[in-house]
Every structure is written in C-alpha cells, then in structure tokens.
Design an enzyme around this catalytic site. Structure first.
Site, PDB file in Angstrom:
ATOM      1  N   SER A 283      -9.283   2.227   3.443  1.00 29.11           N
ATOM      2  CA  SER A 283      -8.418   2.935   2.524  1.00 29.11           C
ATOM      3  C   SER A 283      -7.499   2.034   1.704  1.00 29.11           C
ATOM      4  O   SER A 283      -6.801   2.519   0.806  1.00 29.11           O
ATOM      5  CB  SER A 283      -7.569   3.941   3.307  1.00 29.11           C
ATOM      6  OG  SER A 283      -6.728   3.287   4.244  1.00 29.11           O
TER       7      SER A 283
ATOM      8  N   LYS B   5       0.842  -1.195   0.000  1.00 24.29           N
ATOM      9  CA  LYS B   5       0.000   0.000   0.000  1.00 24.29           C
ATOM     10  C   LYS B   5       0.878   1.246   0.000  1.00 24.29           C
ATOM     11  O   LYS B   5       1.936   1.276   0.641  1.00 24.29           O
ATOM     12  CB  LYS B   5      -0.898  -0.030   1.228  1.00 24.29           C
ATOM     13  CG  LYS B   5      -1.925   1.084   1.340  1.00 24.29           C
ATOM     14  CD  LYS B   5      -2.772   0.845   2.589  1.00 24.29           C
ATOM     15  CE  LYS B   5      -3.792   1.939   2.811  1.00 24.29           C
ATOM     16  NZ  LYS B   5      -4.606   1.662   4.030  1.00 24.29           N
TER      17      LYS B   5
ATOM     18  N   SER C  90      -9.350  -0.333   7.534  1.00 25.86           N
ATOM     19  CA  SER C  90      -8.891  -0.095   6.165  1.00 25.86           C
ATOM     20  C   SER C  90      -8.422  -1.332   5.411  1.00 25.86           C
ATOM     21  O   SER C  90      -8.300  -1.292   4.189  1.00 25.86           O
ATOM     22  CB  SER C  90      -7.769   0.946   6.156  1.00 25.86           C
ATOM     23  OG  SER C  90      -8.275   2.212   6.485  1.00 25.86           O
TER      24      SER C  90
END
Length: 475
Positions: free
Chosen positions: A159, A84, A183
């Site tokens: 996210s 990420k 997330s």
C-alpha cells in the site's frame, strides 16, 4: 555536482553539512519536480509546500550554525522525506487513503513524525496509499490510481505505492512507508527500490493508532541500502507508551554504519515455492531468485534450497486479524458507502470473528515466529526468497469491486512471501537486482532473526553493490 535528484540522500546530506548545498535549494528542487511530474503519476495525496519551505529554512539555519560551532548534524539533516498518508502530522490532512476521511486534518503528531522532525528532515507531503493500507495496490476513491514510473499502465504495488513512485520518479530522495503485510517491500520491489521493514518495535507505532497485533511497522524506501538504513536510524527509538521495543544493534553502532560493512560468510536458506496455497511463481521472479542465489554464492555465502510447505491455517489466521484491523477504523454508518468494497467486505468478516478466534490467530503468529527461531535460524542466518510471485501487474488487475473475496485470493497469490515477517515481527529487506524482458524491476527478499537488521543491511548492501557492478559490466 550531478542533478540534485540523482544524488543519494546521504550524498545530499553530506553536501548540506559541507555547505555545498542548501536545504532550501533542495526542497525547492523537489517541489518543482512534484509540480511538473506528479500530475499523471499520483504519488502524492497532499503536497505540503509551505511546511517544507519552513522546515528547509530552519534546517539551513541549523546547518550554518553547526558549521560555525563545529556541531555534528544528523545523517539526513535537511533531506526531504515525504510520509505515507497513514501517519498523522499536526495541521496536515490525513485521509488514511479513504474518501471517508477526505477532509480530516490531524490535530497532533504521531511519534514517527516527531522523530523525523528532530532528525532535521523536510516533509514534502503525504504520499498516496490504499484505503487503510489494506490492499497491495494503490487505488482508492480519493483520486486517480498511483502509476508505475516506468510504465504508467502498471501498478507500483501498495500500500506504500505513492512512496515508491515518488522515489523511483525522482520526486523524493527516499520515503517513509508502513508495512503490515508487505506494504513497503511490495512497491519497493515493483519499482526497483530498496525497501526495509525493520523489526517489530524498532520504530514507535504510537501514540494515536498503535498496532496491538504487531503486524504493522514503519519502514523506508530508498535507492540504496545505506539510505534506507539511515532513514530507519532517523525514525528509530522507543517512545513513551510503546507496546513493543527492539534492542540496540551489535556494537552500539548505527544501522547505517552496518550498511557499510561486509558481512561474514553466511548460511542462506533459499525458499523458492510460495507459502500460500494455490500461488505459482512466475518464471521472471524465479530467474531473479536464481540470479541472487548465484551472486550470494560468488560472494562466499552458502546457499541451500529449502521448502516451507503452504499452510492454510496461517492464511486463515491472517484473514481474521486483517479483517479486525479493517474494522478498527471508526466509520459513521452514514459514511459507510464511501468505503472501498474490499474494505467493507473485510469489516463484515470482522463482525463474525470471536474473541477466541482472534486470540488463536495471534497465537498462531507467535508460534510461527518461535518455530523459525528454534528450527530454521539455528542452522541458517538468512532467508532468501522472491518478494512477489509475479512481475508488476496492470492498474486494476488485482482489484475486483464485484467480488472482494476473489480480490483477496488474487492478492494472496500475488504476494505470498512478504507477510511471514509481519506475522513474526522479524526484519526483511528487498534488494533490486533484476529486470525482466519488459524492463520491469524484479526484486528479491532477505529476512533474518528478530532484531538483527544489522546483519540484514550488511548483506543486502553487499548483494546490491555486487549486482550493480554486474549490470555496469554487462551494459
């Protein structure tokens, strides 16, 4: 051999160990799929093709030497794993999902990057994320939003939405994510994946942006529980300077091994009603919860419904700490206009949070964890709940640039279950069991006491396998 992207990550690693599959071939397969499939999906912010090829070549040399010398390779050796874009990789762009840092290139590795490299994994690139990982969608000012692989008009959540979209679309076999309020688990549920949030301190958060609040942890998104467990095993372990560290797993064996062991009969507390004032559980999510409860009962576990009344004080504490996290990123005044309105709003709130209020908020989190430990987990082994209060939403449905306060309220209604485990530091995992009439995945959430991921993955694997067999029998 099936198409490479249809194999699980552990199957890919086993084929590499045997010499039936080359890490170079596997990396090229995924790079080609990204080139052809990510144009309209937006799963990746940066593709590191040359780095992936270099790491794959090294993994191939090590695999050849290991077969020759009888040396044991890591569980995921040679397997591609994107990270990420909240994580730093030396020499690679790191934007933190923000236009403010669109051109930033990291000059050092985060500890989790080191762990993944030492495990022999191959980094395909940096997956898309919400700005600073703050909202539960994946829309920022760096480019188009990340889209749901099953319905491009829908959001994969966030996210870690880029990570979930990449795995669900076959653009990666599994993926790293971060989770400070849900997330990892939110997009995993939305995309029909397993999302494992380990205990606080299981994986190092250092050294460059350590989360002193303990909310944020590194986690794994995968198509199977065993794959997710293997990725956590690869990333886990203390590093110098860590603020939190978690104890080892029972029996001294890996989390992956626990994922292949059925649990003993367990006592399961089912929490149906949202724990955020004003949130309402959608019928699709309620149906998925009932299906999971019935499956657990059929597997020999005792399921009892409980209530945990909504507490506005906990939400207020989370808002204060979340706002300070938003303000912790150093943004020069001349670049502040590049921030998303939601981020700017949170930073404004942070300016009014006193030291006393911040300390009181963190104390609230600590008290919640102690309450669960002393009361709920003395009677029950596991908590079962929905992951989300609603099915996957449309792109832009949660975002409200004109009224960030309304956006925050809307997001808390959408995701009222996941943050409990960030506040307490306890582990939890999403299990994909159901789809609604529109074909959208609806996951359920399992959580347990601190540092007991072993029990969690054992139960999740049993539940996932049983649910998969049910689907096959009724197709």
């Amino acid at each position: 051999m099936p198409d490479l992207h249809e194999m699980t990550a552990l199957e890919q690693a086993a084929a590499i160990t045997k010499g039936d599959l080359s890490p170079v071939e596997l990396a090229e397969h995924y790079l080609a799929r990204i080139e052809n499939g990510d144009k309209h999906l937006g799963a990746y912010l940066t593709v590191t093709a040359e780095l992936a090829r270099s790491q794959a070549q090294r993994a191939e040399r090590e695999a050849v030497a290991a077969r020759r010398d009888g040396v044991h390779l890591g569980l995921l050796h040679g397997v591609p794993v994107p990270v990420k874009d909240l994580v730093q990789v030396e020499g690679v762009r790191c934007t933190w999902g923000s236009a403010v840092f669109a051109d930033h290139v990291s000059d050092a590795d985060d500890h989790v990057t080191v762990r993944l490299r030492e495990a022999g994994t191959v980094m395909l690139g940096k997956t898309n994320t919400a700005e600073f990982g703050l909202p539960c969608y994946t829309e920022n000012r760096l480019g188009p939003p990340t889209r749901h692989p099953l319905n491009v008009g829908r959001s994969p959540g966030g996210s870690s939405g880029g990570a979930a979209a990449a795995v669900a679309a076959g653009l990666a076999p599994l993926a790293h994510g971060t989770d400070a309020g849900g997330s990892v688990r939110i997009p995993a549920s939305a995309c029909g994946l397993v999302g494992l949030k380990p205990s606080r301190g299981r994986i190092s958060n250092g050294p460059w942006r350590p989360d002193v609040t303990g909310l944020s942890v590194h986690g794994a998104l995968a198509r199977t529980v065993a794959d997710a467990a293997a990725l956590v095993d690869a990333m886990a372990g203390p590093m110098p300077g860590d603020v939190y560290t978690a104890p080892g797993h029972p029996g001294g064996i890996t989390l992956t091994e626990h994922a292949h062991r059925d649990p003993r009969p367990l006592r399961v507390a089912m929490l149906r009603e949202p724990m955020v004032p004003g949130a309402v559980l959608h019928p699709d999510c309620a149906d998925a919860l009932e299906h999971a409860a019935a499956t657990l009962s059929a597997l020999g576990h005792e399921v009892q419904e409980l209530e945990m009344p909504p507490d506005s004080g906990v939400l207020e504490a989370f808002t204060r700490v979340w706002s300070v996290e938003a303000a912790s990123y150093e943004v020069e005044p001349e670049h502040a206009d590049k921030l998303m309105p939601f981020t700017a709003w949170l930073r404004e709130i942070a300016a009014g949070v006193s030291a006393w209020e911040y300390h009181a908020a963190l104390t609230t989190f600590r008290g919640l964890g102690q309450m669960l430990t002393d009361l709920l987990f003395t009677t029950y082994d596991v908590i079962l709940s929905p992951v989300l209060a609603e099915p996957p939403v449309w792109i832009g449905e949660l975002r409200n640039d004109a009224d960030p306060a309304d956006e925050f309220a809307r997001m808390t209604e959408f995701m009222p279950y996941t943050a409990l485990y960030n506040l307490t530091g306890m582990p939890s995992i999403t299990v994909p069991l159901s789809r609604n009439a529109g074909g959208l995945p609806i996951g359920v959430l399992l959580g347990t006491r601190y540092a007991d991921e072993a029990l969690l993955v054992s139960l999740a694997a049993q539940l996932h396998d049983s649910g998969h067999r049910y689907v096959l029998q009724h197709c």
